[in-house]
Design an enzyme around this catalytic site. Structure first.
Site, PDB file in Angstrom:
ATOM      1  N   ARG A  36     -27.050 -75.590 -39.723  1.00 55.75           N
ATOM      2  CA  ARG A  36     -27.267 -76.172 -41.054  1.00 55.75           C
ATOM      3  C   ARG A  36     -28.230 -77.353 -41.098  1.00 55.75           C
ATOM      4  O   ARG A  36     -28.784 -77.649 -42.142  1.00 55.75           O
ATOM      5  CB  ARG A  36     -25.912 -76.657 -41.629  1.00 55.75           C
ATOM      6  CG  ARG A  36     -24.804 -75.601 -41.640  1.00 55.75           C
ATOM      7  CD  ARG A  36     -24.914 -74.721 -42.840  1.00 55.75           C
ATOM      8  NE  ARG A  36     -23.957 -73.621 -42.767  1.00 55.75           N
ATOM      9  CZ  ARG A  36     -22.726 -73.652 -43.296  1.00 55.75           C
ATOM     10  NH1 ARG A  36     -22.292 -74.726 -43.919  1.00 55.75           N
ATOM     11  NH2 ARG A  36     -21.930 -72.606 -43.182  1.00 55.75           N
TER      12      ARG A  36
ATOM     13  N   ASP B 281     -40.067 -65.237 -34.281  1.00 56.43           N
ATOM     14  CA  ASP B 281     -40.014 -63.836 -34.699  1.00 56.43           C
ATOM     15  C   ASP B 281     -39.638 -63.652 -36.164  1.00 56.43           C
ATOM     16  O   ASP B 281     -38.916 -64.453 -36.756  1.00 56.43           O
ATOM     17  CB  ASP B 281     -39.113 -62.993 -33.777  1.00 56.43           C
ATOM     18  CG  ASP B 281     -37.641 -63.068 -34.100  1.00 56.43           C
ATOM     19  OD1 ASP B 281     -37.194 -64.115 -34.610  1.00 56.43           O
ATOM     20  OD2 ASP B 281     -36.935 -62.069 -33.850  1.00 56.43           O
TER      21      ASP B 281
ATOM     22  N   HIS C 204     -40.127 -56.387 -30.998  1.00 63.79           N
ATOM     23  CA  HIS C 204     -39.095 -55.453 -30.544  1.00 63.79           C
ATOM     24  C   HIS C 204     -39.533 -54.060 -31.008  1.00 63.79           C
ATOM     25  O   HIS C 204     -39.994 -53.901 -32.148  1.00 63.79           O
ATOM     26  CB  HIS C 204     -37.761 -55.723 -31.236  1.00 63.79           C
ATOM     27  CG  HIS C 204     -37.013 -56.936 -30.777  1.00 63.79           C
ATOM     28  ND1 HIS C 204     -37.547 -58.188 -30.766  1.00 63.79           N
ATOM     29  CD2 HIS C 204     -35.728 -57.072 -30.345  1.00 63.79           C
ATOM     30  CE1 HIS C 204     -36.619 -59.051 -30.335  1.00 63.79           C
ATOM     31  NE2 HIS C 204     -35.506 -58.396 -30.077  1.00 63.79           N
TER      32      HIS C 204
ATOM     33  N   GLU D 198     -35.945 -49.719 -29.462  1.00 61.90           N
ATOM     34  CA  GLU D 198     -34.585 -50.103 -29.056  1.00 61.90           C
ATOM     35  C   GLU D 198     -33.598 -49.118 -29.677  1.00 61.90           C
ATOM     36  O   GLU D 198     -32.938 -48.367 -28.983  1.00 61.90           O
ATOM     37  CB  GLU D 198     -34.293 -51.539 -29.509  1.00 61.90           C
ATOM     38  CG  GLU D 198     -32.860 -52.008 -29.213  1.00 61.90           C
ATOM     39  CD  GLU D 198     -32.546 -53.376 -29.832  1.00 61.90           C
ATOM     40  OE1 GLU D 198     -33.333 -53.863 -30.668  1.00 61.90           O
ATOM     41  OE2 GLU D 198     -31.482 -53.934 -29.486  1.00 61.90           O
TER      42      GLU D 198
ATOM     43  N   ASP E 276     -31.049 -60.945 -23.728  1.00 62.17           N
ATOM     44  CA  ASP E 276     -31.065 -60.742 -25.181  1.00 62.17           C
ATOM     45  C   ASP E 276     -30.213 -61.770 -25.951  1.00 62.17           C
ATOM     46  O   ASP E 276     -30.754 -62.769 -26.406  1.00 62.17           O
ATOM     47  CB  ASP E 276     -30.638 -59.299 -25.514  1.00 62.17           C
ATOM     48  CG  ASP E 276     -31.249 -58.788 -26.808  1.00 62.17           C
ATOM     49  OD1 ASP E 276     -32.059 -59.513 -27.411  1.00 62.17           O
ATOM     50  OD2 ASP E 276     -30.920 -57.655 -27.218  1.00 62.17           O
TER      51      ASP E 276
HETATM   52 ZN   LIG Z   1     -33.814 -59.027 -28.852  1.00 62.09          ZN
END
Ligand SMILES: [Zn+2]
Length: 346
Positions: A77, A144, A203, A206, A284
């Site tokens: 936050r 990202d 990515h 996947e 990850d």
């Molecule tokens: Zn990832």
């Protein structure tokens, strides 16, 4: 457990490593998440005690994982939350002998929740500098796009990456679900980021097939692929990845946790290595998947039947595939060689 396995696990625990695919919020350990949840008690459904958190982090499928992940995102936050999270992640890395990590950060999630953009950048940079000085962990950032949040989020992520580029930023990525989120729509944002000197690391492949990896390569200019495990379904793609030495950021336990593979023995890691691809091992969202980088190396060692030299080779793949400068790569690779030579002497 055989003596050999104990030996390889001890070797891995001390091995200097680089990690290339690990998410900022997804790296928050239960201790850090519990602290954040307690600080924002009553405003979140995330449990505050570590045992209940472990249960909360048991996923039924990929969509459920995304839902839980976003509920933890919602605990970040203010800038102090960001700084504490980032430094806490670096502490966990130091304990695993991770010397260098490219941490994937989704600044849109925090900035759109009201954390001022400049304060956000200052918080991560402050944590990065402290981690390097106090812990010897060198952090770099990949900003990202959260794919599920649409093109407005992509526009904002590109603005933050290009206009406010913090010193540690090296790359631009794309995460979130792949199903229903075609990669090509993000081309203009990747073009801008690449023009500003950032590396492209989306990515792809996947939870959807090899065509997503082709899109990442051809449309988004991918220099490395996040996951890319579905590439094994397309021999011409495998050839292309091998010829162009495009690294793949493989995260075995993640693929199991999100049910991309049903059993770890079915993971295509060995197929990728046997085909000569530049494979790196990564965690990850480690605490969410009940893993860490050392565990992922142990999983890889088992799937690939590697000895210490083979495991050190995987660690050196990560160094090669990183966006470290040439002297930085040489230093870390030499550190790995020295460690291996010392281990061989017993
Ligand atoms: Zn990832």
């Amino acid at each position: 457990m055989s003596e050999g396995k104990n030996g390889i696990e001890a070797f891995i625990a001390g091995l200097p490593k680089a990690e290339l695919h690990v998410h900022h919020v997804g790296s928050a350990s239960p201790r850090v998440v519990a602290e954040l949840a307690a600080r924002h008690r009553g405003q979140s459904k995330v449990p505050t005690d570590p045992a209940a958190l472990a249960e909360y982090f048991t996923f039924t499928d990929f969509a459920h994982f995304i839902e839980v992940y976003l509920s933890v995102v919602d605990l970040i936050r203010d800038a102090e939350d960001v700084r504490a999270l980032t430094y806490g992640v670096a502490e966990d890395m130091a304990r695993q002998q991770i010397r260098y990590a490219e941490l994937t950060i989704t600044p849109y999630s925090s900035v759109s929740r009201g954390i001022p953009d400049v304060a956000f950048m200052e918080a991560i940079e402050d944590a990065r500098k402290s981690a390097e000085k106090d812990l010897g962990v060198v952090l770099r950032w990949c900003f990202d796009i959260p794919g599920e949040a649409g093109l407005a989020a992509a526009e904002e992520t590109a603005r933050l990456a290009v206009d406010l580029a913090p010193e540690g930023l090296v790359s631009f990525g794309l995460g979130g679900p792949e199903i229903g989120v075609p990669r090509p729509q993000f081309k203009p944002y990747f073009d801008r980021a690449r023009a500003a000197g950032l590396h492209s690391v989306p990515h792809a492949g996947e939870s959807t097939g090899p065509e997503t990896v082709w899109d990442a390569l051809r449309v988004l200019g991918a220099e490395r692929i996040g996951h890319g495990t579905q590439s094994v379904k397309d021999p011409s793609l495998m050839d292309w990845l091998g010829e162009h030495r495009i690294p793949l950021e493989v995260c075995p336990t993640s693929n199991l946790a999100t049910r991309v593979v049903e059993r770890i023995e079915e993971h295509p890691l060995k197929q990728m290595v046997d085909a000569g691809l530049l494979v790196t091992i990564n965690s990850d969202d480690p605490p969410m998947f009940g893993t860490d980088l050392n565990t992922e190396y142990a999983v890889a060692a088992r799937l690939l039947d590697l000895d210490e030299t083979g495991v050190a080779g995987l660690a050196k793949n990560a160094v090669e595939a990183s966006f470290l400068d040439t002297p930085g790569k040489a230093r870390l690779a030499a550190e790995i060689d020295t460690y291996l030579a010392g281990w061989d002497k017993g």
